[in-house]
Design a protein around this motif. Structure first.
Motif, PDB file in Angstrom:
ATOM      1  N   ASP A   8       0.834  -1.207   0.000  1.00 41.34           N
ATOM      2  CA  ASP A   8       0.000   0.000   0.000  1.00 41.34           C
ATOM      3  C   ASP A   8       0.860   1.246   0.000  1.00 41.34           C
ATOM      4  O   ASP A   8       1.886   1.288   0.654  1.00 41.34           O
ATOM      5  N   ASN A   9       0.419   2.277  -0.684  1.00 34.99           N
ATOM      6  CA  ASN A   9       1.085   3.568  -0.511  1.00 34.99           C
ATOM      7  C   ASN A   9       0.115   4.596   0.056  1.00 34.99           C
ATOM      8  O   ASN A   9       0.377   5.777   0.051  1.00 34.99           O
ATOM      9  N   ASP A  10      -1.005   4.105   0.584  1.00 34.48           N
ATOM     10  CA  ASP A  10      -1.986   5.022   1.167  1.00 34.48           C
ATOM     11  C   ASP A  10      -2.223   4.732   2.640  1.00 34.48           C
ATOM     12  O   ASP A  10      -3.186   5.190   3.229  1.00 34.48           O
ATOM     13  N   LYS A  11      -1.302   3.942   3.225  1.00 36.96           N
ATOM     14  CA  LYS A  11      -1.399   3.637   4.655  1.00 36.96           C
ATOM     15  C   LYS A  11      -0.025   3.752   5.280  1.00 36.96           C
ATOM     16  O   LYS A  11       0.981   3.494   4.647  1.00 36.96           O
ATOM     17  N   CYS A  12      -0.032   4.134   6.552  1.00 31.37           N
ATOM     18  CA  CYS A  12       1.219   4.230   7.293  1.00 31.37           C
ATOM     19  C   CYS A  12       1.677   2.828   7.695  1.00 31.37           C
ATOM     20  O   CYS A  12       0.893   2.059   8.254  1.00 31.37           O
ATOM     21  N   PHE A  13       2.928   2.529   7.426  1.00 32.18           N
ATOM     22  CA  PHE A  13       3.445   1.193   7.728  1.00 32.18           C
ATOM     23  C   PHE A  13       3.494   0.939   9.234  1.00 32.18           C
ATOM     24  O   PHE A  13       3.291  -0.188   9.676  1.00 32.18           O
ATOM     25  N   LEU A  14       3.722   1.984  10.002  1.00 26.34           N
ATOM     26  CA  LEU A  14       3.878   1.812  11.441  1.00 26.34           C
ATOM     27  C   LEU A  14       2.541   1.651  12.162  1.00 26.34           C
ATOM     28  O   LEU A  14       2.359   0.735  12.942  1.00 26.34           O
ATOM     29  N   CYS A  15       1.611   2.541  11.920  1.00 28.56           N
ATOM     30  CA  CYS A  15       0.365   2.517  12.688  1.00 28.56           C
ATOM     31  C   CYS A  15      -0.829   2.042  11.856  1.00 28.56           C
ATOM     32  O   CYS A  15      -1.902   1.812  12.402  1.00 28.56           O
ATOM     33  N   GLY A  16      -0.642   1.889  10.563  1.00 31.70           N
ATOM     34  CA  GLY A  16      -1.716   1.369   9.722  1.00 31.70           C
ATOM     35  C   GLY A  16      -2.770   2.389   9.326  1.00 31.70           C
ATOM     36  O   GLY A  16      -3.701   2.065   8.593  1.00 31.70           O
ATOM     37  N   GLY A  17      -2.630   3.615   9.813  1.00 33.92           N
ATOM     38  CA  GLY A  17      -3.618   4.649   9.526  1.00 33.92           C
ATOM     39  C   GLY A  17      -3.449   5.230   8.122  1.00 33.92           C
ATOM     40  O   GLY A  17      -2.395   5.111   7.512  1.00 33.92           O
ATOM     41  N   GLY A  18      -4.503   5.877   7.638  1.00 32.75           N
ATOM     42  CA  GLY A  18      -4.463   6.529   6.338  1.00 32.75           C
ATOM     43  C   GLY A  18      -3.940   7.943   6.446  1.00 32.75           C
ATOM     44  O   GLY A  18      -3.431   8.357   7.496  1.00 32.75           O
ATOM     45  N   TYR A  46       5.856   3.925   3.645  1.00 32.97           N
ATOM     46  CA  TYR A  46       5.165   5.197   3.885  1.00 32.97           C
ATOM     47  C   TYR A  46       4.845   5.336   5.363  1.00 32.97           C
ATOM     48  O   TYR A  46       4.448   4.372   6.013  1.00 32.97           O
ATOM     49  N   LEU A  47       5.075   6.555   5.871  1.00 33.30           N
ATOM     50  CA  LEU A  47       4.866   6.845   7.290  1.00 33.30           C
ATOM     51  C   LEU A  47       4.239   8.221   7.456  1.00 33.30           C
ATOM     52  O   LEU A  47       4.553   9.145   6.689  1.00 33.30           O
ATOM     53  N   HIS A  48       3.415   8.368   8.498  1.00 40.44           N
ATOM     54  CA  HIS A  48       2.857   9.691   8.823  1.00 40.44           C
ATOM     55  C   HIS A  48       3.992  10.669   9.110  1.00 40.44           C
ATOM     56  O   HIS A  48       4.848  10.406   9.975  1.00 40.44           O
ATOM     57  N   HIS A  49       3.978  11.788   8.418  1.00 40.09           N
ATOM     58  CA  HIS A  49       5.103  12.723   8.460  1.00 40.09           C
ATOM     59  C   HIS A  49       5.591  13.049   9.864  1.00 40.09           C
ATOM     60  O   HIS A  49       6.776  12.925  10.160  1.00 40.09           O
ATOM     61  N   ASP A  50       4.697  13.459  10.737  1.00 38.81           N
ATOM     62  CA  ASP A  50       5.079  13.940  12.055  1.00 38.81           C
ATOM     63  C   ASP A  50       5.139  12.799  13.066  1.00 38.81           C
ATOM     64  O   ASP A  50       6.188  12.458  13.600  1.00 38.81           O
ATOM     65  N   LYS A  51       3.987  12.156  13.249  1.00 39.17           N
ATOM     66  CA  LYS A  51       3.815  11.161  14.309  1.00 39.17           C
ATOM     67  C   LYS A  51       4.712   9.931  14.143  1.00 39.17           C
ATOM     68  O   LYS A  51       5.313   9.462  15.112  1.00 39.17           O
ATOM     69  N   CYS A  52       4.800   9.408  12.936  1.00 42.20           N
ATOM     70  CA  CYS A  52       5.460   8.106  12.740  1.00 42.20           C
ATOM     71  C   CYS A  52       6.804   8.206  12.010  1.00 42.20           C
ATOM     72  O   CYS A  52       7.604   7.277  12.065  1.00 42.20           O
ATOM     73  N   HIS A  53       7.069   9.326  11.341  1.00 43.00           N
ATOM     74  CA  HIS A  53       8.303   9.420  10.559  1.00 43.00           C
ATOM     75  C   HIS A  53       9.412  10.195  11.282  1.00 43.00           C
ATOM     76  O   HIS A  53      10.450   9.631  11.589  1.00 43.00           O
ATOM     77  N   GLU A  65      15.245   2.413  18.744  1.00 32.01           N
ATOM     78  CA  GLU A  65      14.792   1.031  18.877  1.00 32.01           C
ATOM     79  C   GLU A  65      13.820   0.659  17.745  1.00 32.01           C
ATOM     80  O   GLU A  65      13.916  -0.406  17.152  1.00 32.01           O
ATOM     81  N   ILE A  66      12.905   1.582  17.477  1.00 34.54           N
ATOM     82  CA  ILE A  66      11.926   1.336  16.423  1.00 34.54           C
ATOM     83  C   ILE A  66      12.609   1.329  15.056  1.00 34.54           C
ATOM     84  O   ILE A  66      12.321   0.499  14.195  1.00 34.54           O
ATOM     85  N   ARG A  67      13.572   2.241  14.888  1.00 32.11           N
ATOM     86  CA  ARG A  67      14.302   2.292  13.616  1.00 32.11           C
ATOM     87  C   ARG A  67      15.067   0.982  13.384  1.00 32.11           C
ATOM     88  O   ARG A  67      15.034   0.402  12.301  1.00 32.11           O
ATOM     89  N   ASP A  68      15.742   0.494  14.422  1.00 28.49           N
ATOM     90  CA  ASP A  68      16.515  -0.738  14.289  1.00 28.49           C
ATOM     91  C   ASP A  68      15.607  -1.946  14.038  1.00 28.49           C
ATOM     92  O   ASP A  68      15.959  -2.858  13.292  1.00 28.49           O
ATOM     93  N   LYS A  69      14.437  -1.935  14.661  1.00 22.49           N
ATOM     94  CA  LYS A  69      13.482  -3.016  14.462  1.00 22.49           C
ATOM     95  C   LYS A  69      13.014  -3.068  13.002  1.00 22.49           C
ATOM     96  O   LYS A  69      12.913  -4.133  12.405  1.00 22.49           O
ATOM     97  N   LEU A  70      12.745  -1.888  12.467  1.00 23.25           N
ATOM     98  CA  LEU A  70      12.311  -1.798  11.073  1.00 23.25           C
ATOM     99  C   LEU A  70      13.446  -2.243  10.136  1.00 23.25           C
ATOM    100  O   LEU A  70      13.203  -2.949   9.154  1.00 23.25           O
ATOM    101  N   CYS A  71      14.678  -1.864  10.458  1.00 21.65           N
ATOM    102  CA  CYS A  71      15.836  -2.290   9.658  1.00 21.65           C
ATOM    103  C   CYS A  71      15.964  -3.810   9.670  1.00 21.65           C
ATOM    104  O   CYS A  71      16.202  -4.432   8.627  1.00 21.65           O
TER     105      CYS A  71
END
Ligand SMILES: [Zn+2]
Ligand SMILES: [Zn+2]
Length: 98
Positions: A8-18, A46-53, A65-71
């Motif tokens: 998807d490119n219309d959802k945030c990978f971290l929180c799943g929100g649009g 894709y990530l929410h600009h402020d909250k998740c990115h 920690e979150i960055r390393d987990k994603l890596c």
């Protein structure tokens, strides 16, 4: 290159929100000198600009920690997708996250 991590490119990978609350940014999972490899091998999400990115306390740029987990997650997928061993991965990205 199209992402191999997220369809998807219309959802945030971290929180799943649009994108209703915040615009979504395209994040390169391996940054710095590895940014070009993230681009080449489709290791982007894709990530929410402020909250998740960038700024949120649980965002990938503010929270190591979150960055390393994603890596680590992306490394596993990339190794499987491209048939790389851990050594192959290290040759390109300089280190392993798993
Ligand atoms: Zn989000
Ligand atoms: Zn980013």
């Amino acid at each position: 290159m199209k992402s191999i991590i997220q369809e998807d490119n219309d959802k945030c990978f971290l929180c799943g929100g649009g994108c209703g609350l915040e615009p979504l940014d395209r994040h390169h999972i391996f940054s710095g000198s590895n940014r070009k490899w993230s681009e080449k091998y489709g290791l982007t999400v894709y990530l929410h600009h402020d909250k998740c990115h960038i700024f949120g306390k649980n965002s990938v740029h503010a929270n190591r920690e979150i960055r390393d987990k994603l890596c680590a997650y992306a490394q596993k997928i990339a190794m499987k997708y491209y048939g790389w061993t851990k050594e192959d991965f290290i040759k390109i990205f300089g280190r392993s996250w798993i």
